[in-house]
Design a protein around this motif. Structure first.
Motif, PDB file in Angstrom:
ATOM      1  N   ASP A 183      93.147  23.019-109.386  1.00 26.96           N
ATOM      2  CA  ASP A 183      92.802  24.191-110.177  1.00 26.96           C
ATOM      3  C   ASP A 183      91.848  23.783-111.287  1.00 26.96           C
ATOM      4  O   ASP A 183      91.756  22.602-111.657  1.00 26.96           O
ATOM      5  CB  ASP A 183      94.050  24.838-110.782  1.00 26.96           C
ATOM      6  N   ILE A 184      91.136  24.776-111.801  1.00 27.63           N
ATOM      7  CA  ILE A 184      90.251  24.614-112.952  1.00 27.63           C
ATOM      8  C   ILE A 184      90.692  25.619-114.010  1.00 27.63           C
ATOM      9  O   ILE A 184      90.836  26.808-113.702  1.00 27.63           O
ATOM     10  CB  ILE A 184      88.773  24.871-112.573  1.00 27.63           C
ATOM     11  N   GLN A 185      90.932  25.135-115.231  1.00 29.51           N
ATOM     12  CA  GLN A 185      91.392  26.003-116.304  1.00 29.51           C
ATOM     13  C   GLN A 185      90.491  25.879-117.525  1.00 29.51           C
ATOM     14  O   GLN A 185      90.500  24.865-118.211  1.00 29.51           O
ATOM     15  CB  GLN A 185      92.838  25.661-116.698  1.00 29.51           C
ATOM     16  N   PRO A 186      89.675  26.903-117.815  1.00 27.32           N
ATOM     17  CA  PRO A 186      88.888  26.872-119.041  1.00 27.32           C
ATOM     18  C   PRO A 186      89.750  27.266-120.238  1.00 27.32           C
ATOM     19  O   PRO A 186      90.782  27.930-120.092  1.00 27.32           O
ATOM     20  CB  PRO A 186      87.802  27.921-118.769  1.00 27.32           C
ATOM     21  N   GLY A 187      89.317  26.865-121.416  1.00 23.25           N
ATOM     22  CA  GLY A 187      90.052  27.189-122.619  1.00 23.25           C
ATOM     23  C   GLY A 187      89.232  26.902-123.853  1.00 23.25           C
ATOM     24  O   GLY A 187      88.099  26.403-123.776  1.00 23.25           O
ATOM     25  N   PRO A 188      89.792  27.187-125.022  1.00 21.59           N
ATOM     26  CA  PRO A 188      89.043  26.963-126.266  1.00 21.59           C
ATOM     27  C   PRO A 188      88.774  25.497-126.561  1.00 21.59           C
ATOM     28  O   PRO A 188      87.921  25.185-127.389  1.00 21.59           O
ATOM     29  CB  PRO A 188      89.951  27.592-127.332  1.00 21.59           C
ATOM     30  N   HIS A 189      89.478  24.589-125.905  1.00 22.77           N
ATOM     31  CA  HIS A 189      89.306  23.158-126.147  1.00 22.77           C
ATOM     32  C   HIS A 189      88.552  22.467-125.016  1.00 22.77           C
ATOM     33  O   HIS A 189      88.567  21.238-124.927  1.00 22.77           O
ATOM     34  CB  HIS A 189      90.670  22.491-126.355  1.00 22.77           C
ATOM     35  N   GLY A 190      87.918  23.236-124.151  1.00 26.03           N
ATOM     36  CA  GLY A 190      87.173  22.676-123.045  1.00 26.03           C
ATOM     37  C   GLY A 190      87.746  23.117-121.716  1.00 26.03           C
ATOM     38  O   GLY A 190      88.657  23.951-121.636  1.00 26.03           O
ATOM     39  N   THR A 191      87.200  22.560-120.666  1.00 27.83           N
ATOM     40  CA  THR A 191      87.645  22.888-119.309  1.00 27.83           C
ATOM     41  C   THR A 191      88.466  21.742-118.755  1.00 27.83           C
ATOM     42  O   THR A 191      88.062  20.587-118.814  1.00 27.83           O
ATOM     43  CB  THR A 191      86.429  23.154-118.398  1.00 27.83           C
ATOM     44  N   ARG A 192      89.624  22.078-118.217  1.00 30.57           N
ATOM     45  CA  ARG A 192      90.510  21.068-117.629  1.00 30.57           C
ATOM     46  C   ARG A 192      90.579  21.275-116.118  1.00 30.57           C
ATOM     47  O   ARG A 192      90.560  22.408-115.613  1.00 30.57           O
ATOM     48  CB  ARG A 192      91.918  21.180-118.223  1.00 30.57           C
ATOM     49  N   VAL A 193      90.680  20.175-115.411  1.00 28.27           N
ATOM     50  CA  VAL A 193      90.743  20.186-113.953  1.00 28.27           C
ATOM     51  C   VAL A 193      91.948  19.354-113.519  1.00 28.27           C
ATOM     52  O   VAL A 193      92.182  18.263-114.071  1.00 28.27           O
ATOM     53  CB  VAL A 193      89.458  19.620-113.314  1.00 28.27           C
ATOM     54  N   LEU A 194      92.688  19.864-112.553  1.00 32.67           N
ATOM     55  CA  LEU A 194      93.861  19.151-112.030  1.00 32.67           C
ATOM     56  C   LEU A 194      93.787  19.126-110.514  1.00 32.67           C
ATOM     57  O   LEU A 194      93.641  20.162-109.876  1.00 32.67           O
ATOM     58  CB  LEU A 194      95.154  19.828-112.477  1.00 32.67           C
ATOM     59  N   VAL A 195      93.891  17.929-109.939  1.00 35.39           N
ATOM     60  CA  VAL A 195      93.943  17.744-108.484  1.00 35.39           C
ATOM     61  C   VAL A 195      95.084  16.789-108.197  1.00 35.39           C
ATOM     62  O   VAL A 195      95.187  15.731-108.839  1.00 35.39           O
ATOM     63  CB  VAL A 195      92.627  17.175-107.918  1.00 35.39           C
ATOM     64  N   GLY A 196      95.945  17.136-107.259  1.00 28.26           N
ATOM     65  CA  GLY A 196      97.084  16.265-106.996  1.00 28.26           C
ATOM     66  C   GLY A 196      97.720  16.505-105.648  1.00 28.26           C
ATOM     67  O   GLY A 196      97.283  17.346-104.852  1.00 28.26           O
ATOM     68  N   ASP A 197      98.790  15.763-105.415  1.00 33.19           N
ATOM     69  CA  ASP A 197      99.477  15.778-104.126  1.00 33.19           C
ATOM     70  C   ASP A 197     100.954  15.543-104.377  1.00 33.19           C
ATOM     71  O   ASP A 197     101.342  14.512-104.934  1.00 33.19           O
ATOM     72  CB  ASP A 197      98.906  14.699-103.208  1.00 33.19           C
ATOM     73  N   VAL A 198     101.785  16.502-104.000  1.00 31.79           N
ATOM     74  CA  VAL A 198     103.232  16.364-104.133  1.00 31.79           C
ATOM     75  C   VAL A 198     103.765  15.564-102.957  1.00 31.79           C
ATOM     76  O   VAL A 198     103.378  15.790-101.803  1.00 31.79           O
ATOM     77  CB  VAL A 198     103.909  17.747-104.201  1.00 31.79           C
ATOM     78  N   GLN A 199     104.657  14.631-103.253  1.00 33.34           N
ATOM     79  CA  GLN A 199     105.261  13.820-102.205  1.00 33.34           C
ATOM     80  C   GLN A 199     106.114  14.697-101.303  1.00 33.34           C
ATOM     81  O   GLN A 199     106.845  15.571-101.742  1.00 33.34           O
ATOM     82  CB  GLN A 199     106.119  12.711-102.835  1.00 33.34           C
TER      83      GLN A 199
END
Length: 391
Positions: A183-199
């Motif tokens: 996912d990509i989440q913009p916000g007042p402190h910048g843009t954050r990106v999360l990529v992962g894999d659940v076991q």
């Protein structure tokens, strides 16, 4: 998001295209299509005409009009209920007319007419049952599609100042979503990106991915420091595991690897990264590829094993304007061919000779499918992002 066109394979390719209108299987079965129309009704018609023609043009020693019993059966397999009913009636009428054209001593007679009529009724009933099964299948597909779009929500093009492209390949040809998440989440402190894999796999992995994404979407927007977002993710994973254990499920040791990225405003040449035991991203440019520093943190859900509590360290990494970050799950790095050789991700990314996210993702996706011949052993996510000139 720029959608990456999918090619056929044994894997299920998921993108964010608009869902197709659900079709009623009682009306038509889209077996053969031409210019948007189904021509599945043509096969039983050709069979009906062929049997009639052969029976009329051969001698009395080769009467095959009774074979017309096959017509409603074929229609039941590939057509809708009403079309099947029409063919059942046509088969009975055609039998009566053709058989009456022969002299009495050569007619197939009433027993075969009863057989054709009874077979037509059975074909209609079988088509009703088949259509009901297809409706249930379409309903379950709609549920799976809704679940997928909730977990892996669509991302608009140029979202939050990032040019991005992503492809999800499900190893299960039935399931539409697994434990991979992004996912990509913009916000007042910048843009954050999360990529992962659940076991693990199954609904338990989907639930864990949904829990992590929900926390990321809130913390990624509100929290100023990326380390705080990372800490919130670790806490959420532990809470989710505690809930599943309390419910009596065997999820007490579930964990997730992930890469958390932060693009701060006013810093176009740098990116923050927290690595939870995930493969380090690759920085791809048209002239070459370099791997970002490997993460020294434990996966999400295993932070309690370290002597000093807290998330993995936050690294600030220089990123050139023409570099694209390529993040993949272990479905790419652990993809094997028939000889047991791993997919050479770094070499293939270098051969792509492009930093365009959509082209890069398509190149890696096609390479993985060729390498494994479409037989993926694990869910696979390929995610590419780079800054755009627009904010």
């Amino acid at each position: 998001m720029r959608r990456v066109p999918a090619r056929g394979s044994l894997a299920v390719v998921t993108d964010h295209a608009a869902p197709r209108r659900r079709q009623d299987p009682r009306r038509r079965q889209p077996l053969e299509w031409a210019r948007g129309r189904s021509y599945s009704w043509a096969a039983p018609l050709l069979l009906l005409a062929g049997i009639t023609a052969v029976d009329l043009t051969t001698t009395e020693r080769f009467r095959i009009i009774s074979w017309i019993v096959l017509v409603p059966g074929i229609a039941a397999a590939i057509c809708g209920v009403w079309v099947t009913a029409v063919y059942a009636v046509l088969a009975a009428l055609d039998y009566a007319v053709v058989d009456s054209l022969w002299p009495h001593e050569y007619q197939a007679g009433l027993p075969n007419f009863i057989l054709v009529t009874f077979a037509g009724l059975l074909a209609v009933l079988a088509c009703v049952v088949r259509a009901g099964g297809e409706r249930r299948m379409l309903h379950m597909r709609d549920i799976a599609e809704t679940t997928r779009r909730t977990v892996l929500r669509p991302l608009p093009p140029g979202w939050a100042g990032l040019d991005h492209a992503e492809v999800y390949l499900a190893a299960d040809t039935v399931a539409r979503v697994g434990g991979d998440f992004y996912d990509i989440q913009p916000g007042p402190h910048g843009t954050r990106v999360l990529v992962g894999d659940v076991q693990g796999k199954g609904l338990g992995a989907v639930e864990a991915a949904a829990a992590l994404l929900g926390t990321f979407r809130e913390a990624g927007y509100h929290e100023k420091d990326l380390a705080t977002v990372a800490g919130r993710l670790e806490t959420r994973m532990l809470r989710h595991r505690g809930l599943t254990v309390a419910l009596g499920r065997d999820d007490g040791d579930r964990f997730a690897t992930a890469v958390l990225l932060g693009f701060r405003p006013g810093e176009p040449d740098a990116v923050e990264m927290v690595n939870f035991g995930h493969e380090p991203p690759l920085a791809v440019r048209p002239t070459g590829v370099r791997a970002l520093p490997p993460g020294d943190g434990l996966p999400l859900g295993m932070g309690e094993l370290v002597t000093e509590p807290g998330p993995p360290p936050t690294r600030t990494i220089a990123l050139a304007a023409d570099e694209t970050l390529l993040v993949t799950t272990d479905g790419v790095t652990e993809a094997r061919n028939a000889d047991g050789e791993f997919y050479p991700l770094t070499e293939e990314a270098s051969r792509a000779a492009t930093a365009d996210p959509a082209l890069l993702v398509a190149h890696v996706r096609d390479g993985v499918l060729r390498h494994t011949r479409g037989r993926l052993s694990d869910d696979t996510t390929i995610f590419a992002i780079r800054r755009t000139t627009a904010p």
